[in-house]
Design a protein around this motif. Structure first.
Motif, PDB file in Angstrom:
ATOM      1  N   THR A  16     -19.620  52.309  11.305  1.00 57.80           N
ATOM      2  CA  THR A  16     -19.962  52.588  12.916  1.00 57.80           C
ATOM      3  C   THR A  16     -19.526  51.558  13.805  1.00 57.80           C
ATOM      4  N   ASN A  29     -17.025  56.503  14.393  1.00 58.53           N
ATOM      5  CA  ASN A  29     -17.051  56.170  12.764  1.00 58.53           C
ATOM      6  C   ASN A  29     -15.702  56.224  12.183  1.00 58.53           C
ATOM      7  N   THR A  30     -15.594  55.487  11.090  1.00 57.60           N
ATOM      8  CA  THR A  30     -14.509  55.228  10.241  1.00 57.60           C
ATOM      9  C   THR A  30     -14.993  55.177   8.964  1.00 57.60           C
ATOM     10  N   TRP A  31     -14.060  55.002   7.951  1.00 58.12           N
ATOM     11  CA  TRP A  31     -14.683  54.663   6.533  1.00 58.12           C
ATOM     12  C   TRP A  31     -14.556  52.960   6.342  1.00 58.12           C
ATOM     13  N   TYR A  34     -11.371  51.552   5.046  1.00 57.99           N
ATOM     14  CA  TYR A  34     -10.036  51.392   5.824  1.00 57.99           C
ATOM     15  C   TYR A  34      -9.909  49.926   6.539  1.00 57.99           C
ATOM     16  N   ILE A  45      -8.499  47.978  11.972  1.00 55.42           N
ATOM     17  CA  ILE A  45      -9.208  49.274  11.637  1.00 55.42           C
ATOM     18  C   ILE A  45      -8.072  50.276  12.143  1.00 55.42           C
ATOM     19  N   SER A  47      -7.030  53.692  13.823  1.00 57.16           N
ATOM     20  CA  SER A  47      -7.525  54.643  14.883  1.00 57.16           C
ATOM     21  C   SER A  47      -6.620  55.775  15.024  1.00 57.16           C
ATOM     22  N   MET A  50     -10.848  57.428  18.892  1.00 58.37           N
ATOM     23  CA  MET A  50     -11.617  56.063  19.273  1.00 58.37           C
ATOM     24  C   MET A  50     -11.455  56.081  20.774  1.00 58.37           C
ATOM     25  N   ILE A 107      -2.237  57.214  12.037  1.00 57.12           N
ATOM     26  CA  ILE A 107      -2.914  56.253  13.335  1.00 57.12           C
ATOM     27  C   ILE A 107      -2.111  56.551  14.524  1.00 57.12           C
TER      28      ILE A 107
END
Length: 122
Positions: A16, A29-31, A34, A45, A47, A50, A107
């Motif tokens: 988060t 949020n992402t994993w 990643y 990260i 995107s 976002m 992305i």
């Protein structure tokens, strides 16, 4: 970088990302898996969106990332979590973008995080 932190971000759990200069704060949020570690002070990260936190950055690009995993032992037993404090910049071209685009073809940008500190919470 803390070996426990590196184990946590390799787990398949949510990460988060929060900016606090908007009212209310923006949260995306992402994993965790990643997240790429470039060095002790740089995270990448991928995107796709976002946009909310990106729109905050012209005013204040400070962010906090919260990650955790129940698979990594923490300070008091099962589960370990961290807060990453730093600043962010979205890049849509260049070496970092190309590196991440090669792995994540979906992305639109890469969030480059300059880490100020990483704090174990549990």
């Amino acid at each position: 970088m803390d070996p426990k932190f590196l184990k946590v971000i390799k787990a398949t759990t949510p990460a988060t990302i929060v900016t606090v200069n908007a009212h209310p704060a923006h949260v995306v949020n992402t994993w965790s898996h990643y997240i790429h570690v470039v060095d002790d002070h740089t995270l990448l990260i991928p995107s796709a969106g976002m946009h909310s936190i990106e729109n905050d950055f012209p005013t204040d690009n400070h962010l906090t990332i919260a990650v955790g995993s129940y698979q990594v032992p923490g300070t008091t037993g099962t589960g370990c979590g961290f807060h990453v404090h730093g600043t962010g910049e979205f890049q849509t071209a260049g070496a970092y973008f190309n590196e991440m685009k090669a792995e994540f073809d979906w992305i639109r940008a890469v969030l480059v995080v300059t880490v100020n500190d990483i704090e174990q919470k549990i």
